[in-house]
Design an enzyme around this catalytic site. Structure first.
Site, PDB file in Angstrom:
ATOM      1  N   ALA A 197     -17.876  55.795 -63.837  1.00 21.25           N
ATOM      2  CA  ALA A 197     -17.154  56.838 -64.785  1.00 21.25           C
ATOM      3  C   ALA A 197     -17.862  58.100 -64.464  1.00 21.25           C
ATOM      4  CB  ALA A 197     -16.998  56.318 -66.105  1.00 21.25           C
ATOM      5  N   GLY A 198     -19.403  58.276 -65.026  1.00 24.49           N
ATOM      6  CA  GLY A 198     -19.989  59.198 -65.112  1.00 24.49           C
ATOM      7  C   GLY A 198     -20.219  59.842 -63.678  1.00 24.49           C
TER       8      GLY A 198
ATOM      9  N   SER B 163     -19.301  34.406 -60.164  1.00 28.53           N
ATOM     10  CA  SER B 163     -17.951  35.140 -60.174  1.00 28.53           C
ATOM     11  C   SER B 163     -16.807  34.094 -60.366  1.00 28.53           C
ATOM     12  CB  SER B 163     -17.627  35.730 -58.600  1.00 28.53           C
ATOM     13  OG  SER B 163     -16.452  35.937 -58.579  1.00 28.53           O
TER      14      SER B 163
ATOM     15  N   ARG C 257     -10.550  34.121 -68.948  1.00 28.18           N
ATOM     16  CA  ARG C 257     -11.758  34.045 -69.260  1.00 28.18           C
ATOM     17  C   ARG C 257     -11.990  33.417 -70.642  1.00 28.18           C
ATOM     18  NH1 ARG C 257     -14.128  39.415 -66.391  1.00 28.18           N
ATOM     19  NH2 ARG C 257     -13.925  38.862 -64.316  1.00 28.18           N
TER      20      ARG C 257
ATOM     21  N   LEU D 262     -13.721  48.461 -62.825  1.00 26.69           N
ATOM     22  CA  LEU D 262     -13.881  49.213 -61.830  1.00 26.69           C
ATOM     23  C   LEU D 262     -13.091  50.135 -61.785  1.00 26.69           C
ATOM     24  CD1 LEU D 262     -15.600  47.114 -59.090  1.00 26.69           C
ATOM     25  CD2 LEU D 262     -16.417  47.987 -60.775  1.00 26.69           C
TER      26      LEU D 262
END
Lengths: 643, 244, 254
Positions: A50-51, A290, A336, A447
């Site tokens: 983001a940054g 993962s 999850r 992401l």
């Protein structure tokens, strides 16, 4: 008692049909003339997806950007560790995907606690993200013919996840980082690495700057600007053990909160079901395996508690494939939150395996028999390798031992549709804000959100703020700056002056234990109430007995940690308070009092269909609850079932 | 960048202004460019070694053949002189670049490790060791060259009587068996083999010659070439000494 | 699993700040579980140091799963310790024996000045990237992701190079402290992909120039960097960089 504000929060979502709002709004927002952009300066804290993407994009537009990170290089932000992939509604596989479907899946996956308009915008710009990253030279996986490849992820029935081996986060981050470094070369971004933000400067109610500590020299620096952007990640490390990097912390966000920014939904935390279990007291972090492994691995525990036979010697009739038993239609591929709770339930009941009895088996025996070891190695080789390195066990021969671990935090600073907090001029992006995932995030969506915020949302909305606000110059000796600087300095001095006997880490570990035991996968009223008390007590002990050696005028990692843990000790209480107040189960927040007969989460849409945004009133003081009501006009709420 | 070129100490900016050749000259001022020059001069010297060895192999063909070859060579006059000057210049450039890049590398680590171990293990390239000794083997070969020139080009060895020998073949058969020469030549040729065993492969890598398909072949070929040259000379030396 | 405990003697480089001399300090650490990671072992050391009133050993670390590239350390003379394709944070104490002496030093290179103890400043890598390690494409300018097909095999080769984690082990392990493996990995990735073609020449020239300015040594093709690289970046990338540089110099414009 919870103090509730009488007025609801205004999310500034424009009127209109959800699929037209963003396009229309982009027209309605005020613009800054291209020639005037260089007259505005923007501070961006954090250099993750983001940054980094925000700093690059703002600088490209012409703004003067200052970028800060606590790491030694912006390329090391924790976005780099994301493995699986990034979602986008490209529909390249021709399997029925669309912006609407991505929107729908995300709202549903978030258990109906996200803001529809934000999620729709996210789905809309998801396609631009892929294009942008490809153009930057991100090596996404390709088909033989040269077109982009996709794979499937949880919570969706289409293949929409783009990936670069098991290192998608790394490649996307390096793309954003490189775009930002290009602007550094062009002089449009000033880079400040090894700087930790310690205070937000608020002038007349508007965010106008920050105080940072130069971690090498210990010097406190004042930086002012026309807007401040926080992209400082999540707060998973409040649990001490998590899949987050060691440096991840809540300090920057918490400083903003203490200066008036509301903190939304802190109790929404994501516990990832497949992590390598804790192996001892010295454990410093947990390693993720993962989600994709559950495509071929079968999860089980012995049917007889305390069965001490080696896993290979336990015959099928003595094994309990509990996910397949409880959720016959989804089996090992339940979402999850469901998988995590089921593992906890088995271990609590005494069926756990391994030294600590806090693990379940993830077994590839059947898959290896079915498709052969080579096929499995091709698919998961790097993950098996990683597991082998950590545990010294060969997962091709013995089943993996896994256990859930804290992974992501959906809560964060409250933002409106412009990604601006209730403090004007303070924008919050990525995991640091609360916005798009509701109570549970789907795989490969983090992401997407980080890059969407930085590349395609903030560059538009920040212009509106700059064009419509009075922003007089703030000199460094402005009383607000001086006050913030003094406050940061006072805190450092206070930490150094305690001179107690216990190390910072020991407090952090204790806090983590309290959080994990009471605010973990399953929560209840008594536990949460006790957590609040325990945290307060621990905080008191911390300020009386912490030992921070060295001084504030040099590189001092103990001091850095102490400041972060001090903030976690305040933040943890808010997390527990939020969890206590939310008398329902939704997504990552599971209240034992609110479950169906079969042990599934039970939402209470009537009472809790809102975002809980907390206003700070002082340490130990009750926070004020501001509600932002949610409405679901396009994705009607339903009970999630995976039977 | 107003830095001075690391080799010629002329401001790099000035050099880059030479019409048409700016990028080339600029390249020569960088670490990569220096390695390219190092490779080119090294390969040129290899080329010389090949011709030198082919000439020397005529020793096997007997006195007449070798002497004819020697006379033909010396009758080339100006052309030979030019070749010799070129060879000397190439050699000196190679040496100069070696000193320059070594100095650069020394500067790049002013403080050494207390302990340093290779991670290449038992399966390291056979040349792994050689790469650590390039400067020393090179200087050794350089020192040998001085002796070699004194021995056979300028014929100035005080302990040998050049006047009694007629023709190149005879001179060679007098010089090589002398104990000083025999020892020095043997050592130098082994050094040459070591130097080339890394040098040839390294030169190709510096010039960008690499392909996953061919790398093994390039590696083996370089090694074979290096030791073929060294052994070729050693055979000549052995032949001459045994026949004397 | 039973936990095996070992006793170690640690020789750790201590240096207060960039300007001070620095020296080795020895610490005895007993009862180290072999299941610990190397950094967890250092955590335990630091806890003990603080409890006994000594300042902890400063070392860089963050993700602790081998991807962020923050951790470093020369362990018994080897970058990231004895294992191949492993970062320090992934190294486990089962690799060591009871009674071992373990020497721990920071990366040593002029381009990586020591900040404190085992922490070095790798800002040089950032400056090299900002010199040209990118594709100049502003946000919003991109064509469709599938507009330019890239063969799967080409993408794989680019990805092999792109996997670099920027930890600096290549510099640390190289006897010349050369940064060629790091620079060549980025040059290669972008030279292989069609998106990187436009700036191919300028990129390699600027990045090499910056690399030289940072004070790194020159590459003598010993391949030690490849052996030390936790991301297994190949030296074939260095050959590609050399090729790219030659091409830029022979065919590039003034």
């Amino acid at each position: 008692m919870v103090r509730v504000a009488s007025e609801t929060l205004n999310s500034r979502v424009p009127e209109g049909h959800v699929d037209q709002i963003w396009d229309k709004h982009r027209f309605n927002m005020k613009l800054v003339n291209p020639a005037n952009k260089r007259k505005f300066s923007v501070i961006v804290v954090g250099t993750g997806l983001a940054g980094g993407s925000a700093a690059a994009s703002l600088a490209e537009l012409g703004y003067e950007v200052k970028s800060f990170c606590f790491q030694d290089s912006p390329r090391r932000a924790h976005s780099i560790a994301a493995q699986g992939g990034i979602n986008a509604a490209k529909n390249y596989p021709n399997d029925g995907d669309s912006i609407w479907r991505l929107f729908y899946d995300t709202v549903k996956g978030g258990d109906y606690r996200a803001r529809e308009a934000n999620v729709y915008r996210l789905a809309q710009v998801s396609n631009n993200i892929i294009d942008q990253c490809v153009a930057q030279g991100v090596p996404f996986a390709r088909e033989y013919g040269g077109t982009l490849a996709n794979r499937s992820f949880g919570g969706a029935q289409v293949s929409r996840t783009f990936y670069s081996r098991g290192q998608t986060g790394q490649q996307l981050l390096l793309g954003a980082y490189q775009a930002m470094m290009r602007q550094v070369q062009l002089g449009k971004v000033q880079l400040y690495a090894r700087r930790e933000m310690l205070e937000l400067i608020v002038v007349d109610g508007v965010a106008r700057g920050i105080i940072v500590r130069n971690l090498v020299t210990g010097q406190l620096e004042t930086h002012t600007a026309d807007a401040v952007v926080m992209s400082t990640g999540g707060y998973g490390n409040v649990y001490y053990l998590s899949t987050n990097a060691k440096g991840c912390n809540v300090t920057a966000a918490w400083r903003c909160h203490k200066r008036g920014a509301y903190f939304a939904n802190p109790c929404y935390t994501q516990i990832h079901p497949t992590c390598i279990p804790v192996s001892g007291d010295y454990q410093s972090k947990l390693t993720l395996m993962s989600e994709s492994l559950r495509n071929d691995g079968r999860v089980w525990v012995p049917k007889n508690a305390g069965d001490s036979r080696a896993p290979a010697e336990i015959p099928d009739e003595d094994r309990d494939y509990y996910l397949e038993r409880r959720y016959p239609s989804f089996g090992n591929l339940v979402p999850r939150d469901v998988a995590s709770r089921a593992a906890k339930e088995r271990c609590d009941a005494g069926f756990g395996v391994g030294d600590t009895n806090l693990a379940v088996y993830l077994d590839f025996r059947d898959a290896i028999m079915r498709v052969g070891e080579d096929a499995i190695r091709k698919k998961y080789g790097n993950l098996f390798h990683m597991y082998h390195k950590t545990t010294a066990e060969d997962p091709y021969k013995v089943p993996m031992r896994i256990f859930p671990a804290v992974h992501y935090t959906m809560g964060g600073l409250w933002v409106d549709y412009h990604l601006m907090s209730n403090l004007p001029g303070l924008f919050v992006l990525g995991e640091a804000n609360f916005s798009d995932h509701g109570a549970n995030r789907l795989g490969a969506s983090a992401l997407m959100q980080g890059l969407s915020d930085g590349y395609f949302v903030l560059p538009y909305t920040i212009g509106d703020h700059l064009a419509t606000s009075e922003l007089p110059t703030v000199p460094e000796d402005h009383p607000a700056c001086v006050e913030a600087l003094e406050s940061a300095k006072g805190r450092i001095d206070q930490l150094l002056s305690v001179q107690g006997t216990r190390t910072v880490d020991s407090f952090h570990r204790d806090l983590g234990q309290i959080m994990w035991d009471n605010c973990g996968m399953a929560r209840n009223k008594a536990g949460l109430e006790s957590a609040v008390g325990q945290i307060q007590e621990l905080r008191e002990q911390f300020w009386q007995n912490v030992r921070v050696l060295g001084n504030g005028q040099s590189f001092n990692q103990s001091l850095e940690k102490a400041g972060r843990v001090a903030d976690f000790l305040e933040f943890g209480e808010l997390l527990a308070t939020d969890a206590l107040h939310r008398e329902e189960s939704c997504g990552g927040h599971f209240r034992e009092e609110h479950q169906t007969d079969e042990g599934e989460a039970k939402r209470n849409d009537e009472k809790f269909n809102y975002v809980a945004a907390w206003e700070y009133n002082g340490v130990g003081e009750d926070s004020t609850l501001h509600k932002e009501p949610l409405s679901f006009d396009n994705v009607p709420p339903a009970t999630r079932s995976y039977k | 960048m107003d830095a001075l070129c690391r080799i010629c100490c002329i401001p790099a900016e000035l050099l880059a202004k030479v019409p048409g050749l700016g990028p080339l000259i600029r390249m020569c001022c960088t670490s990569v460019g220096q390695k390219v020059l190092m490779a080119l001069t090294g390969l040129a010297l290899c080329g010389f070694l090949v011709t030198h060895l082919s000439g020397n192999l005529l020793l096997f063909a007997g006195e007449e053949a070798f002497n004819t070859y020697a006379e033909k060579l010396h009758s080339m006059g100006a052309l030979l002189k030019a070749a010799e000057v070129g060879l000397l210049a190439t050699f000196l450039a190679h040496l100069g670049l070696a000193v320059s890049t070594t100095a650069m590398s020394r500067r790049a680590r002013s403080k050494q490790y207390a302990q340093k171990e290779s991670k290449q293990g038992a399966f390291a390239l056979p040349s792994g060791g050689a790469s650590n000794w390039m400067l020393l083997t090179g200087l050794g070969i350089g020192a040998f060259l001085v002796l070699h020139l004194v021995d056979l080009k300028f014929k100035l060895r005080p302990d040998l009587d050049y006047a009694t020998q007629d023709g190149a073949y005879a001179t060679v058969n007098m010089v090589l068996p002398s104990p000083v020469s025999f020892v020095a030549y043997s050592v130098a040729l082994i050094l040459l083999g070591i130097h080339l065993s890394h040098g040839v492969r390294s030169a190709l890598q510096s010039l960008g010659v690499s392909h996953s398909k061919w790398n093994k072949l390039i590696e083996i070929g370089s090694m074979l070439f290096a030791w073929a040259i060294a052994l070729g000379f050693i055979c000549v030396l052995g032949w001459v000494v045994l026949n004397s | 699993m039973s936990s095996d405990l070992i006793n170690l003697t640690l020789r750790v480089w201590r240096q207060n700040d960039p300007d001070s001399q620095g020296q080795f300090e020895s610490y005895q650490l007993n009862g180290v579980s072999t299941h610990m990671s190397f950094l967890e072992m250092l955590d335990v050391l630091n806890e003990q140091l603080i409890e006994s009133g000594q300042e902890s050993v400063a070392f860089d670390h963050d993700c602790r799963e081998g991807i962020c590239g923050t951790c470093s350390l020369m362990i018994n003379g080897q970058a990231h310790g004895p294992d191949k394709a492993t970062t320090t944070c992934q190294l486990h104490m089962r690799r060591f024996n009871d009674g071992d002496t373990v020497t721990i030093e920071p990366w040593r290179a002029t381009g990586f000045p020591v900040v404190k103890d085992l922490v070095v400043d790798r800002g040089a890598f950032d400056r090299i990237i900002s010199a040209g390690g990118y594709v100049s494409v502003n946000t919003g300018n991109a064509p469709d992701g599938n507009a330019i097909p890239i063969a799967g095999t080409t993408q794989e080769v680019a990805m092999d190079a792109a996997a670099c984690i920027g930890c600096g082990a290549c510099v640390a392990a190289c006897k010349n402290a050369s940064a060629m493996l790091f620079v060549s990995a980025k040059v290669s990735q972008l030279a292989i992909l069609p998106q990187g073609q436009q700036e191919r020449s300028e990129r390699v020239v600027s990045m090499v120039s910056q690399m030289d300015d940072e004070g790194f040594g020159s590459c003598t093709n010993t391949s030690e960097c490849e052996a030390a690289c936790p991301a297994e970046i190949s030296v074939s990338n260095i050959a590609r960089l050399n090729r790219e540089y030659l091409r830029a110099s022979l065919c590039g414009r003034d």
